[in-house]
Design an enzyme around this catalytic site. Structure first.
Site, PDB file in Angstrom:
ATOM      1  N   GLN A  46      -3.970  -1.239  10.058  1.00  0.00           N
ATOM      2  CA  GLN A  46      -3.921  -2.558   9.418  1.00  0.00           C
ATOM      3  C   GLN A  46      -4.457  -3.637  10.365  1.00  0.00           C
ATOM      4  OE1 GLN A  46      -3.011  -3.215   6.165  1.00  0.00           O
ATOM      5  NE2 GLN A  46      -3.644  -5.313   6.574  1.00  0.00           N
ATOM      6  N   ASP A  81     -10.665   3.576   5.078  1.00  0.00           N
ATOM      7  CA  ASP A  81     -11.200   2.232   4.841  1.00  0.00           C
ATOM      8  C   ASP A  81     -12.723   2.187   4.875  1.00  0.00           C
ATOM      9  OD1 ASP A  81      -9.270   0.359   4.215  1.00  0.00           O
ATOM     10  OD2 ASP A  81      -8.558   0.208   6.289  1.00  0.00           O
ATOM     11  N   LYS A  94       0.838  -1.198   0.000  1.00  0.00           N
ATOM     12  CA  LYS A  94       0.000   0.000   0.000  1.00  0.00           C
ATOM     13  C   LYS A  94       0.877   1.254   0.000  1.00  0.00           C
ATOM     14  CE  LYS A  94      -3.750  -2.415   2.338  1.00  0.00           C
ATOM     15  NZ  LYS A  94      -4.373  -2.765   3.620  1.00  0.00           N
TER      16      LYS A  94
END
Ligand code: NDP
Length: 289
Positions: free
Chosen positions: A97, A120, A53
């Site tokens: 994460q 997200d 990412k």
């Protein structure tokens, strides 16, 4: 044979478009969009995801701010980093994460991320915005599914769509997005009776289950579009989806492969979300001046 929906190629195209938009943003705002990434512990798979990412950010001109905490980090230490990222004006998106080490409680940590930086799209405020159709951060994987359907020319309005899986990160938001596109949506899960019958009616199937090759080709309606979100590693090391690809591609009109389907789109959509967050941030700054 079904047309293969090439997620790798579509993600590449998307990154190219994003690079141009990011450079335009950076010129106008005087700084690049920023993504804060927080990794807790040494899970090797998570470390690889995070590295991918961050590299992807760099390639399109988004600045990433890497924060690493040890395996034994306390809830308070994670909260502190989140607070720091929330307060940082150069950070427009925050990525915590998952999964976290078992002693940490993920839910209050996800809630602590400011909704306007929740790249997200997991914060309940953003889940609510999605439900009522307001512009918001939407989870990246379902966004990638819709993009792939659109890029394959699949008509979503009026289509029968069946989403298999009801998780908060894939199944539910994928169903919301299909609904917003005008599809008639059924959500199936582990308690669904006669899954094959539901799948058999679907013009669009989105499989997000986590059970290797569970969805059989003979269940699929002739000419359906099949989006396989599943990523499952078999004992022999092969990666397969939730759909039996060989048999399904004999019936579907188009289908995503695993790997190379939805996976690459998830990262591309994270970049897009970060840019959109930065644009919204600049707009709200202008409004308050
Ligand atoms: P979850 O485990 O959170 O959810 C799985 C869902 O599948 C649940 O709703 C569960 O039902 C349902 N389910 C399980 N078994 C069956 C069954 N036999 N029949 C019908 N439904 C069933 O998984 P995620 O949504 O997080 O992920 C799903 C898959 O997608 C995984 O393979 C994951 O690795 C992959 N993934 C891929 C991403 C990508 O970038 N391509 C990103 C995220 C995930 P119930 O709710 O009743 O338990």
């Amino acid at each position: 044979m079904a047309q293969v929906i090439d997620g790798k190629e579509r993600a590449k195209q998307l990154r190219k478009e994003l690079k141009g938009r990011v450079s335009e943003f950076t010129e106008q705002a005087g700084h690049p969009p920023g993504l804060g990434v927080l990794l807790v512990g040494g899970d090797p798979a998570s470390a690889v995801y995070v590295r991918n990412k961050e590299r992807a950010c760099e390639k399109v001109g988004i600045r990433s701010f890497h924060h690493q905490l040890p395996d034994d980090a306390t809830q308070e230490q994670v909260e502190e980093v989140i607070d720091q990222l929330n307060a940082d004006p150069h950070v427009h998106g925050i990525l915590l994460q998952l999964p976290l080490p078992a002693h940490l409680d993920a839910e209050p940590l996800l809630l602590r991320i400011l909704p306007e930086k929740d790249a997200d799209g997991f914060h309940p405020v953003n889940v609510g915005h999605l439900a009522v159709g307001q512009p918001t951060f939407v989870p990246c994987t379902p966004l990638g599914c819709i993009d792939l359907l659109r890029s394959a020319g699949v008509e979503m309005t009026g289509a029968e769509a069946v989403v298999v899986g009801r998780s908060n990160i894939v199944g539910k938001p994928a169903a919301q997005l299909l609904l917003a596109e005008g599809a008639t949506v059924t959500i199936c899960h582990s308690r669904t009776k006669d899954l094959a019958a539901h799948v058999g009616r679907a013009d669009i199937v989105v499989a997000a289950v986590g059970v290797p090759e569970m969805i059989q080709g003979e269940w699929i309606k002739e000419g359906a579009a099949v989006i396989d979100v599943g990523i499952n590693r078999l004992d022999d090391g092969r990666l397969v989806g939730d759909v039996d690809y060989e048999s399904a591609s004999n019936r579907a009109a188009c289908i995503t492969p695993v790997p190379g389907g939805v996976g690459p789109m998830t990262v591309a959509k994270l970049l897009e979300n970060t840019l959109e967050g930065a644009i919204r941030h600049e707009e709200s700054k202008r409004k308050t001046v």
